[in-house]
Design a protein around this motif. Structure first.
Motif, PDB file in Angstrom:
ATOM      1  N   PRO A 152     -34.826 -18.576 -16.398  1.00 39.19           N
ATOM      2  CA  PRO A 152     -34.876 -19.189 -17.737  1.00 39.19           C
ATOM      3  C   PRO A 152     -36.079 -18.758 -18.565  1.00 39.19           C
ATOM      4  O   PRO A 152     -36.013 -18.747 -19.803  1.00 39.19           O
ATOM      5  CB  PRO A 152     -34.934 -20.690 -17.428  1.00 39.19           C
ATOM      6  CG  PRO A 152     -34.298 -20.829 -16.088  1.00 39.19           C
ATOM      7  CD  PRO A 152     -34.669 -19.583 -15.337  1.00 39.19           C
ATOM      8  N   ARG A 153     -37.157 -18.376 -17.917  1.00 32.35           N
ATOM      9  CA  ARG A 153     -38.341 -17.934 -18.663  1.00 32.35           C
ATOM     10  C   ARG A 153     -38.097 -16.626 -19.407  1.00 32.35           C
ATOM     11  O   ARG A 153     -38.864 -16.276 -20.316  1.00 32.35           O
ATOM     12  CB  ARG A 153     -39.532 -17.784 -17.707  1.00 32.35           C
ATOM     13  CG  ARG A 153     -39.997 -19.098 -17.089  1.00 32.35           C
ATOM     14  CD  ARG A 153     -41.030 -18.872 -16.018  1.00 32.35           C
ATOM     15  NE  ARG A 153     -40.508 -18.102 -14.904  1.00 32.35           N
ATOM     16  CZ  ARG A 153     -41.204 -17.799 -13.814  1.00 32.35           C
ATOM     17  NH1 ARG A 153     -42.468 -18.193 -13.709  1.00 32.35           N
ATOM     18  NH2 ARG A 153     -40.653 -17.119 -12.833  1.00 32.35           N
ATOM     19  N   ASN A 154     -37.040 -15.902 -19.017  1.00 40.58           N
ATOM     20  CA  ASN A 154     -36.728 -14.625 -19.658  1.00 40.58           C
ATOM     21  C   ASN A 154     -35.496 -14.703 -20.556  1.00 40.58           C
ATOM     22  O   ASN A 154     -34.955 -13.674 -20.959  1.00 40.58           O
ATOM     23  CB  ASN A 154     -36.515 -13.552 -18.588  1.00 40.58           C
ATOM     24  CG  ASN A 154     -37.745 -13.332 -17.739  1.00 40.58           C
ATOM     25  OD1 ASN A 154     -38.874 -13.407 -18.238  1.00 40.58           O
ATOM     26  ND2 ASN A 154     -37.563 -13.068 -16.456  1.00 40.58           N
ATOM     27  N   ALA A 155     -35.054 -15.920 -20.865  1.00 42.89           N
ATOM     28  CA  ALA A 155     -33.826 -16.085 -21.648  1.00 42.89           C
ATOM     29  C   ALA A 155     -33.915 -15.386 -23.002  1.00 42.89           C
ATOM     30  O   ALA A 155     -32.902 -14.904 -23.530  1.00 42.89           O
ATOM     31  CB  ALA A 155     -33.522 -17.559 -21.836  1.00 42.89           C
ATOM     32  N   HIS A 156     -35.109 -15.305 -23.549  1.00 45.05           N
ATOM     33  CA  HIS A 156     -35.271 -14.683 -24.877  1.00 45.05           C
ATOM     34  C   HIS A 156     -34.994 -13.185 -24.852  1.00 45.05           C
ATOM     35  O   HIS A 156     -34.772 -12.570 -25.903  1.00 45.05           O
ATOM     36  CB  HIS A 156     -36.687 -14.923 -25.391  1.00 45.05           C
ATOM     37  CG  HIS A 156     -37.753 -14.291 -24.532  1.00 45.05           C
ATOM     38  ND1 HIS A 156     -38.157 -14.844 -23.328  1.00 45.05           N
ATOM     39  CD2 HIS A 156     -38.492 -13.163 -24.699  1.00 45.05           C
ATOM     40  CE1 HIS A 156     -39.095 -14.086 -22.794  1.00 45.05           C
ATOM     41  NE2 HIS A 156     -39.317 -13.056 -23.598  1.00 45.05           N
ATOM     42  N   ARG A 157     -34.980 -12.583 -23.671  1.00 45.40           N
ATOM     43  CA  ARG A 157     -34.723 -11.141 -23.564  1.00 45.40           C
ATOM     44  C   ARG A 157     -33.238 -10.808 -23.585  1.00 45.40           C
ATOM     45  O   ARG A 157     -32.859  -9.657 -23.780  1.00 45.40           O
ATOM     46  CB  ARG A 157     -35.325 -10.593 -22.266  1.00 45.40           C
ATOM     47  CG  ARG A 157     -36.821 -10.786 -22.116  1.00 45.40           C
ATOM     48  CD  ARG A 157     -37.291 -10.179 -20.801  1.00 45.40           C
ATOM     49  NE  ARG A 157     -38.692 -10.434 -20.524  1.00 45.40           N
ATOM     50  CZ  ARG A 157     -39.317 -10.047 -19.419  1.00 45.40           C
ATOM     51  NH1 ARG A 157     -38.628  -9.381 -18.484  1.00 45.40           N
ATOM     52  NH2 ARG A 157     -40.587 -10.320 -19.236  1.00 45.40           N
ATOM     53  N   ARG A 158     -32.402 -11.800 -23.363  1.00 49.82           N
ATOM     54  CA  ARG A 158     -30.968 -11.556 -23.281  1.00 49.82           C
ATOM     55  C   ARG A 158     -30.362 -11.530 -24.680  1.00 49.82           C
ATOM     56  O   ARG A 158     -30.847 -12.214 -25.595  1.00 49.82           O
ATOM     57  CB  ARG A 158     -30.298 -12.621 -22.427  1.00 49.82           C
ATOM     58  CG  ARG A 158     -30.826 -12.651 -21.000  1.00 49.82           C
ATOM     59  CD  ARG A 158     -30.348 -13.842 -20.223  1.00 49.82           C
ATOM     60  NE  ARG A 158     -28.901 -13.806 -19.992  1.00 49.82           N
ATOM     61  CZ  ARG A 158     -28.237 -14.752 -19.357  1.00 49.82           C
ATOM     62  NH1 ARG A 158     -28.875 -15.835 -18.918  1.00 49.82           N
ATOM     63  NH2 ARG A 158     -26.935 -14.648 -19.165  1.00 49.82           N
ATOM     64  N   LEU A 174     -28.232 -21.585 -16.653  1.00 45.17           N
ATOM     65  CA  LEU A 174     -29.501 -22.282 -16.454  1.00 45.17           C
ATOM     66  C   LEU A 174     -29.361 -23.326 -15.348  1.00 45.17           C
ATOM     67  O   LEU A 174     -30.259 -23.509 -14.518  1.00 45.17           O
ATOM     68  CB  LEU A 174     -29.954 -22.946 -17.758  1.00 45.17           C
ATOM     69  CG  LEU A 174     -30.216 -22.021 -18.947  1.00 45.17           C
ATOM     70  CD1 LEU A 174     -30.617 -22.840 -20.165  1.00 45.17           C
ATOM     71  CD2 LEU A 174     -31.302 -21.000 -18.617  1.00 45.17           C
ATOM     72  N   LEU A 175     -28.222 -24.022 -15.339  1.00 38.70           N
ATOM     73  CA  LEU A 175     -27.967 -25.007 -14.285  1.00 38.70           C
ATOM     74  C   LEU A 175     -27.857 -24.327 -12.928  1.00 38.70           C
ATOM     75  O   LEU A 175     -28.377 -24.832 -11.919  1.00 38.70           O
ATOM     76  CB  LEU A 175     -26.686 -25.781 -14.596  1.00 38.70           C
ATOM     77  CG  LEU A 175     -26.689 -26.646 -15.856  1.00 38.70           C
ATOM     78  CD1 LEU A 175     -25.288 -27.174 -16.140  1.00 38.70           C
ATOM     79  CD2 LEU A 175     -27.674 -27.795 -15.718  1.00 38.70           C
ATOM     80  N   VAL A 176     -27.153 -23.186 -12.891  1.00 38.22           N
ATOM     81  CA  VAL A 176     -26.978 -22.441 -11.634  1.00 38.22           C
ATOM     82  C   VAL A 176     -28.333 -22.021 -11.074  1.00 38.22           C
ATOM     83  O   VAL A 176     -28.617 -22.176  -9.875  1.00 38.22           O
ATOM     84  CB  VAL A 176     -26.079 -21.213 -11.852  1.00 38.22           C
ATOM     85  CG1 VAL A 176     -26.050 -20.336 -10.607  1.00 38.22           C
ATOM     86  CG2 VAL A 176     -24.669 -21.641 -12.232  1.00 38.22           C
TER      87      VAL A 176
END
Length: 310
Positions: A152-158, A174-176
């Protein structure tokens, strides 16, 4: 079955009809299914509804005195809003594993071919309200590229979600990560490119379905097999490998990787073992001109170790 000196068992968590076949194998033509109905039905396709049929299952390998699990299914009691069919699933999977002669404490290695909800679920189980490793003595092998991608800390890269459905999948991931990946990172090896498990088993990167998608190659004596995870969702993708699943992060790369893996399997006599084929679950593949064909389904030795039922 035995492949060289390695014993291979299949333990099924769930099987049944999931969604329209042409939704699961995106862009596949009607004829690809209808022309092969005689052998696709009933294990892989329902001709009456046009529905894709598959299985969620774990392959259990006994190799060099150790127990290796390949993928761990959906798991119980999970919030899975992205796929209501598996939301708060409750199956006797651990009992089925025990029926195959494997207790949680017996497992030495857990292989996650990639990080998707139906491949990491039984990494953990709920204990006293918290998610804890389900296999307390195991080393978890996770592709580093996937751990980085889904952290989740890298979600902005997707890339930004293209629609509401994709947003739901992103939120679900994120839940997984929280319930099935983060709790085992203290016991995990994050590997890149290749990783040798033992003298018989080697992991190799096979990107496309996810950035870190991988295959597990088995070579023992004259026996050869490749556990391909989600490079194949349906046998029709052996006949027409250009068609990727709707779950692929990069469909074009997944198609190129799938063709490369099938070429090697056909040329080297590797048994192809996907994650989601129902029925026998594995196939011998041969070249058919510029394409591929299923030569035969994998033989089994004796009765199924675990009943195939929901």
């Amino acid at each position: 079955m035995h492949i060289g000196d390695v014993e291979v068992l299949k333990v099924v968590e769930w099987q049944g009809e999931i969604a329209p076949a042409q939704t699961i194998v995106a862009g596949s033509p009607d004829g690809l299914w209808a022309d092969n109905a005689a052998w696709l039905a009933p294990d892989h396709w329902n001709p009456e509804t046009g529905g894709y049929r598959g299985a969620v299952q774990t392959w259990v390998l006994r190799s060099e005195g150790r127990v290796v699990l390949v993928d761990t299914g959906v798991g119980n009691h999970r919030d899975r809003p992205q796929i209501p069919l598996f939301d708060h699933l409750a199956t006797p999977f651990l009992d089925r594993l025990a029926a195959a002669g494997v207790r949680p404490e017996d497992v030495d290695v857990v292989v996650n071919t990639h990080i998707h909800y139906d491949h990491v679920g039984w990494n953990t189980e709920l204990r006293n309200g918290e998610w804890a490793p389900a296999f307390p003595n195991a080393t978890y092998l996770i592709p580093r590229a996937d751990q980085t991608y889904f952290d989740p800390r890298n979600a902005h890269r997707r890339p930004a979600p293209r629609d509401e459905r994709e947003q739901l999948r992103r939120d679900g991931s994120l839940l997984v990560y929280a319930d099935s990946v983060a709790p085992v990172l203290g016991r995990a090896v994050l590997w890149e490119d290749t990783h040798r498990i033992d003298g018989n088993l080697t992991l190799e990167a096979a990107p496309g379905h996810t950035p870190g998608s991988s295959v597990l190659r088995l070579a023992s004596g004259s026996g050869r097999a490749v556990f391909v995870g989600d490079l194949l969702h349906s046998p029709v993708q052996i006949l027409a490998p250009e068609h990727s699943s709707c779950f692929c992060e990069d469909p074009r790369q997944a198609a190129a990787t799938r063709r490369s893996v099938l070429e090697r399997a056909a040329d080297n006599g590797e048994l192809v073992v996907p994650a989601h084929f129902a029925g026998p679950g594995a196939a011998e593949v041969r070249r058919d001109g510029s394409r591929f064909a299923i030569h035969r389904w994998a033989p089994s030795e004796g009765p199924e170790a675990v009943p195939l039922q929901n």
